[in-house]
Design a protein around this motif. Structure first.
Motif, PDB file in Angstrom:
ATOM      1  N   HIS A   1       2.156  -8.468   2.440  1.00  0.00           N
ATOM      2  CA  HIS A   1       2.242  -8.330   3.884  1.00  0.00           C
ATOM      3  C   HIS A   1       1.450  -7.111   4.322  1.00  0.00           C
ATOM      4  CE1 HIS A   1       5.253 -11.465   3.978  1.00  0.00           C
ATOM      5  NE2 HIS A   1       5.837 -10.869   2.956  1.00  0.00           N
ATOM      6  N   GLU A   2       0.770  -7.233   5.451  1.00  0.00           N
ATOM      7  CA  GLU A   2       0.005  -6.112   5.984  1.00  0.00           C
ATOM      8  C   GLU A   2       0.911  -5.217   6.812  1.00  0.00           C
ATOM      9  OE1 GLU A   2      -3.852  -6.908   7.682  1.00  0.00           O
ATOM     10  OE2 GLU A   2      -3.951  -8.800   6.588  1.00  0.00           O
ATOM     11  N   SER A   3       0.638  -3.914   6.736  1.00  0.00           N
ATOM     12  CA  SER A   3       1.437  -2.941   7.466  1.00  0.00           C
ATOM     13  C   SER A   3       0.602  -1.698   7.726  1.00  0.00           C
ATOM     14  CB  SER A   3       2.672  -2.564   6.641  1.00  0.00           C
ATOM     15  OG  SER A   3       3.392  -1.526   7.265  1.00  0.00           O
ATOM     16  N   ASN A   4       0.961  -0.940   8.739  1.00  0.00           N
ATOM     17  CA  ASN A   4       0.351   0.365   8.991  1.00  0.00           C
ATOM     18  C   ASN A   4       1.264   1.486   8.524  1.00  0.00           C
ATOM     19  OD1 ASN A   4      -2.027  -0.569  10.172  1.00  0.00           O
ATOM     20  ND2 ASN A   4      -1.038  -0.792  12.159  1.00  0.00           N
ATOM     21  N   ASN A   5       2.443   1.123   8.019  1.00  0.00           N
ATOM     22  CA  ASN A   5       3.435   2.094   7.579  1.00  0.00           C
ATOM     23  C   ASN A   5       3.121   2.564   6.159  1.00  0.00           C
ATOM     24  OD1 ASN A   5       5.814   3.625   7.479  1.00  0.00           O
ATOM     25  ND2 ASN A   5       6.937   1.910   6.576  1.00  0.00           N
ATOM     26  N   VAL A   6       2.731   3.824   6.016  1.00  0.00           N
ATOM     27  CA  VAL A   6       2.413   4.387   4.706  1.00  0.00           C
ATOM     28  C   VAL A   6       3.705   4.854   4.049  1.00  0.00           C
ATOM     29  CG1 VAL A   6       1.127   6.175   3.478  1.00  0.00           C
ATOM     30  CG2 VAL A   6       0.127   5.085   5.501  1.00  0.00           C
ATOM     31  N   MET A   7       3.917   4.410   2.814  1.00  0.00           N
ATOM     32  CA  MET A   7       5.132   4.751   2.075  1.00  0.00           C
ATOM     33  C   MET A   7       4.865   5.917   1.118  1.00  0.00           C
ATOM     34  SD  MET A   7       6.685   0.972   1.394  1.00  0.00           S
ATOM     35  CE  MET A   7       5.835  -0.351   2.219  1.00  0.00           C
ATOM     36  N   ASP A   8       5.713   6.101   0.120  1.00  0.00           N
ATOM     37  CA  ASP A   8       5.638   7.259  -0.779  1.00  0.00           C
ATOM     38  C   ASP A   8       4.391   7.292  -1.660  1.00  0.00           C
ATOM     39  OD1 ASP A   8       8.083   8.058   0.212  1.00  0.00           O
ATOM     40  OD2 ASP A   8       9.226   7.215  -1.461  1.00  0.00           O
ATOM     41  N   TYR A   9       3.890   6.119  -2.029  1.00  0.00           N
ATOM     42  CA  TYR A   9       2.735   6.046  -2.926  1.00  0.00           C
ATOM     43  C   TYR A   9       1.632   5.213  -2.287  1.00  0.00           C
ATOM     44  CZ  TYR A   9       6.165   7.750  -6.211  1.00  0.00           C
ATOM     45  OH  TYR A   9       7.132   8.503  -6.818  1.00  0.00           O
ATOM     46  N   LEU A  10       0.398   5.635  -2.544  1.00  0.00           N
ATOM     47  CA  LEU A  10      -0.782   4.932  -2.057  1.00  0.00           C
ATOM     48  C   LEU A  10      -1.592   4.517  -3.283  1.00  0.00           C
ATOM     49  CD1 LEU A  10      -2.330   4.436   0.730  1.00  0.00           C
ATOM     50  CD2 LEU A  10      -3.725   6.368   0.029  1.00  0.00           C
ATOM     51  N   TYR A  11      -2.100   3.301  -3.274  1.00  0.00           N
ATOM     52  CA  TYR A  11      -2.859   2.779  -4.407  1.00  0.00           C
ATOM     53  C   TYR A  11      -4.232   2.320  -3.950  1.00  0.00           C
ATOM     54  CZ  TYR A  11       1.715   2.578  -6.603  1.00  0.00           C
ATOM     55  OH  TYR A  11       2.945   2.899  -7.104  1.00  0.00           O
ATOM     56  N   GLU A  12      -5.265   2.806  -4.637  1.00  0.00           N
ATOM     57  CA  GLU A  12      -6.613   2.291  -4.443  1.00  0.00           C
ATOM     58  C   GLU A  12      -6.791   1.168  -5.462  1.00  0.00           C
ATOM     59  OE1 GLU A  12      -9.911   5.311  -3.515  1.00  0.00           O
ATOM     60  OE2 GLU A  12      -8.484   6.414  -4.767  1.00  0.00           O
ATOM     61  N   VAL A  13      -7.143  -0.010  -4.977  1.00  0.00           N
ATOM     62  CA  VAL A  13      -7.283  -1.173  -5.846  1.00  0.00           C
ATOM     63  C   VAL A  13      -8.720  -1.249  -6.353  1.00  0.00           C
ATOM     64  CG1 VAL A  13      -7.078  -3.684  -5.990  1.00  0.00           C
ATOM     65  CG2 VAL A  13      -5.515  -2.381  -4.516  1.00  0.00           C
ATOM     66  N   ASP A  14      -8.871  -1.472  -7.650  1.00  0.00           N
ATOM     67  CA  ASP A  14     -10.188  -1.650  -8.251  1.00  0.00           C
ATOM     68  C   ASP A  14     -10.919  -2.767  -7.498  1.00  0.00           C
ATOM     69  OD1 ASP A  14     -12.243  -2.791 -10.065  1.00  0.00           O
ATOM     70  OD2 ASP A  14     -11.422  -1.363 -11.507  1.00  0.00           O
ATOM     71  N   SER A  15     -12.160  -2.516  -7.140  1.00  0.00           N
ATOM     72  CA  SER A  15     -12.911  -3.467  -6.312  1.00  0.00           C
ATOM     73  C   SER A  15     -13.098  -4.829  -6.979  1.00  0.00           C
ATOM     74  CB  SER A  15     -14.268  -2.880  -5.925  1.00  0.00           C
ATOM     75  OG  SER A  15     -15.044  -2.636  -7.083  1.00  0.00           O
ATOM     76  N   THR A  16     -13.080  -4.889  -8.306  1.00  0.00           N
ATOM     77  CA  THR A  16     -13.250  -6.186  -8.971  1.00  0.00           C
ATOM     78  C   THR A  16     -12.100  -7.134  -8.644  1.00  0.00           C
ATOM     79  OG1 THR A  16     -12.204  -5.365 -10.997  1.00  0.00           O
ATOM     80  CG2 THR A  16     -14.606  -5.285 -10.902  1.00  0.00           C
ATOM     81  N   VAL A  17     -10.898  -6.592  -8.487  1.00  0.00           N
ATOM     82  CA  VAL A  17      -9.734  -7.420  -8.154  1.00  0.00           C
ATOM     83  C   VAL A  17      -9.886  -7.993  -6.748  1.00  0.00           C
ATOM     84  CG1 VAL A  17      -7.244  -7.398  -7.738  1.00  0.00           C
ATOM     85  CG2 VAL A  17      -8.184  -6.194  -9.708  1.00  0.00           C
ATOM     86  N   ALA A  18     -10.285  -7.146  -5.816  1.00  0.00           N
ATOM     87  CA  ALA A  18     -10.452  -7.599  -4.432  1.00  0.00           C
ATOM     88  C   ALA A  18     -11.582  -8.622  -4.325  1.00  0.00           C
ATOM     89  CB  ALA A  18     -10.715  -6.405  -3.522  1.00  0.00           C
ATOM     90  N   LYS A  19     -12.711  -8.346  -4.969  1.00  0.00           N
ATOM     91  CA  LYS A  19     -13.858  -9.255  -4.883  1.00  0.00           C
ATOM     92  C   LYS A  19     -13.579 -10.602  -5.540  1.00  0.00           C
ATOM     93  CE  LYS A  19     -17.257  -5.658  -4.335  1.00  0.00           C
ATOM     94  NZ  LYS A  19     -18.298  -4.840  -4.925  1.00  0.00           N
TER      95      LYS A  19
END
Length: 164
Positions: free
Chosen positions: A32-50
């Motif tokens: 689900h998309e949200s603008n609410n930032v929680m305790d941890y932030l994760y940068e997803v490896d671009s290969t997964v997104a692509k």
């Protein structure tokens, strides 16, 4: 590319050097998309997104959280729980504030910062000027990361070696 008996899935991504693999055969979880930032932030490896495997990564890892940003350059997830994967770069959220240079600078001073790495879209010619403004008069010894989510600044600390 493997075909016939050697083919085990239609799409996969592998993280090197760990060799962690995610495929379209892993459980798919709708994020689900949200603008609410929680305790941890994760940068997803671009290969997964692509490879369109973000939902499969969430299913494989048991990720419980939200998608807060998805663009050509960067996909960000947030959660209140730590999630281990070689495809995720983990950050501890230290502060969420208005995206204002003065507010961000004061916050970095309060956190005893020395350096800040910008992790949002900014013109190449403006990067160092903006970063130097933020780092002016910082006398601490800590390194932070700055993300922009909507009109908010998200200041984080990179988590290293969390899982041994």
């Amino acid at each position: 590319m493997y075909t016939g008996e050697l083919a085990t899935c239609n799409v996969s991504a592998v993280s090197l050097p760990t060799k962690e693999r995610i495929t379209d055969q892993h459980e798919h979880v709708q994020l689900h998309e949200s603008n609410n930032v929680m305790d941890y932030l994760y940068e997803v490896d671009s290969t997964v997104a692509k490879a369109n495997l973000l939902g499969n990564l969430a299913g494989k890892t048991g990720f419980e959280g939200s998608l807060i940003q998805s663009s050509n350059r960067r996909t960000l997830l947030t959660s209140n729980m730590l999630c281990k994967s070689a495809f995720l770069r983990m950050h501890l959220v230290k502060e969420v504030c208005d995206f204002n240079v003065n507010i961000i600078h004061k916050t970095l001073k309060r956190f005893d910062a020395k350096k800040v790495t910008l992790r949002f879209e900014i013109k190449t010619r403006d990067y160092w000027c903006f970063r130097k403004r933020l780092e002016a008069d910082l006398k601490g010894d800590k390194h932070f990361y700055l993300f922009k989510v909507g009109d908010k600044a998200v200041i984080t600390e990179l988590l290293k070696h969390v899982f041994g």
